[in-house]
Design a protein around this motif. Structure first.
Motif, short mmCIF file in Angstrom:
data_model
loop_
_atom_site.label_atom_id
_atom_site.label_comp_id
_atom_site.label_asym_id
_atom_site.label_seq_id
_atom_site.Cartn_x
_atom_site.Cartn_y
_atom_site.Cartn_z
N ASP A 14 -46.42 -26.19 -2.97
CA ASP A 14 -46.56 -26.64 -1.59
C ASP A 14 -45.25 -27.13 -0.99
O ASP A 14 -45.12 -27.23 0.24
N ASP A 142 -37.72 -19.09 2.44
CA ASP A 142 -38.20 -18.01 3.30
C ASP A 142 -37.04 -17.31 4.01
O ASP A 142 -37.09 -16.09 4.23
N ARG A 162 -47.33 -14.86 6.99
CA ARG A 162 -46.99 -15.40 5.69
C ARG A 162 -48.22 -15.92 4.96
O ARG A 162 -49.16 -16.41 5.57
N GLY A 163 -48.17 -15.84 3.64
CA GLY A 163 -49.19 -16.48 2.83
C GLY A 163 -49.17 -17.98 3.04
O GLY A 163 -48.17 -18.56 3.47
N ARG A 165 -49.04 -20.47 1.11
CA ARG A 165 -48.12 -21.28 0.29
C ARG A 165 -47.27 -20.36 -0.58
O ARG A 165 -47.54 -19.16 -0.70
N TRP A 166 -46.25 -20.96 -1.19
CA TRP A 166 -45.49 -20.26 -2.21
C TRP A 166 -46.22 -20.37 -3.55
O TRP A 166 -47.10 -21.20 -3.74
N HIS A 167 -45.79 -19.55 -4.49
CA HIS A 167 -46.17 -19.68 -5.89
C HIS A 167 -44.91 -19.47 -6.71
O HIS A 167 -43.89 -18.97 -6.20
N ARG A 179 -44.04 -15.33 -2.26
CA ARG A 179 -44.98 -15.57 -1.18
C ARG A 179 -45.37 -14.23 -0.57
O ARG A 179 -44.52 -13.34 -0.42
N ARG A 180 -46.64 -14.07 -0.24
CA ARG A 180 -47.06 -12.85 0.42
C ARG A 180 -46.55 -12.81 1.87
O ARG A 180 -46.56 -13.82 2.56
N TYR A 181 -46.11 -11.64 2.27
CA TYR A 181 -45.80 -11.33 3.67
C TYR A 181 -46.63 -10.10 4.05
O TYR A 181 -46.44 -9.03 3.48
N HIS A 233 -51.89 -10.65 -7.22
CA HIS A 233 -52.18 -10.19 -5.86
C HIS A 233 -53.53 -9.50 -5.76
O HIS A 233 -54.34 -9.84 -4.90
N ASP A 238 -55.68 -13.83 0.11
CA ASP A 238 -54.72 -14.85 0.55
C ASP A 238 -55.46 -15.95 1.28
O ASP A 238 -56.31 -15.69 2.11
#
Length: 238
Positions: A14, A142, A162-163, A165-167, A179-181, A233, A238
């Motif tokens: 987060d 980012d 954007r997703g 949150r990050w992972h 992170r998903r885009y 994924h 998401d």
């Protein structure tokens, strides 16, 4: 603090508080002569290499869904020696992946070009953090993700969703923050755009796009850290 985070498990992130220390990395200071000697061999084998500036970590920890760390700017020649001597070196590497998700839920990765250190490898468009990726000493993950995708593929992710949150996934070889885009176009169209961009480049960094359509669709040359990201994924919305 040093390096204190779970390995080989995908972690939700987060907040990222990784700061650029203006001082030299101890690894660079302690190995200056060997770095220079190794670099002579590296550029003899691959004259296309450039001794630019990247960063190496001296600390990284995972606390309360946050990544906290410290890094130092080093020459790429330092990074190249570290790759050979990473065990017990007091240094680690972190990098970021924009996980490019097409409108049909396929993933679009890239295959690295023949003149690069990672020739033939398949992963999401990415590069090491550089000083330009820091704002007031704090890494802007980012910004790095979008910059690298644009430089390597020509795709502009500024309007992508954007997703939430990050992972992160930390292994013995490094820590990837991802992170998903989401891009509305289907994977074939995104791949076409990337191929067209690569064709305009005098010295492209990548060979071209690689589409991954399901968890078992693992292309030749896939970097080891990519398999758990791909499985993650396709197993999770998401």
């Amino acid at each position: 603090m040093s390096f204190d985070l779970p390995r080989n498990v995908i972690l939700p992130v987060d907040a990222i508080d990784v700061r650029l220390d203006p001082g030299p990395h101890p690894f660079a200071v302690e190995n200056a002569a060997v770095i220079a000697e190794n670099w002579r061999g590296e550029i003899e084998a691959n004259p296309a290499l450039f001794d630019g500036i990247v960063v190496l970590l001296s600390e990284l920890a995972y606390r309360d869904r946050s990544l906290i760390g410290r890094c130092h700017a080093v020459n790429y020649s330092t990074f190249m020696l570290w790759r050979k001597r990473r065990e017990n070196s007091g240094a680690e590497h972190a990098y970021a992946h924009a996980v490019l998700v097409a409108g049909d839920n396929a993933l679009v990765a890239i295959r690295m070009g023949p003149r690069t250190v990672s020739a033939g490898r398949v992963y999401f468009a990415a590069g090491s953090f550089e000083p330009i990726d820091f704002r007031d000493g704090l890494v802007d993950v980012d910004f790095n993700m979008m910059r690298e995708v644009r430089e390597e593929t020509g795709i502009d992710l500024s309007e992508a969703r954007r997703g939430v949150r990050w992972h992160a996934l930390s292994t013995a070889s490094g820590t990837v923050i991802f992170r998903r885009y989401h891009v509305d176009a289907p994977a074939d169209e995104i791949a076409r755009r990337i191929s067209a961009f690569v064709a305009t480049e005098a010295d492209p960094e990548i060979e071209g796009p690689v589409i991954i359509r399901h968890a078992g669709d693992l292309p030749d040359g896939l970097s080891p850290h990519m398999k758990p990201l791909i499985e993650w994924h396709f197993a999770r919305a998401d």
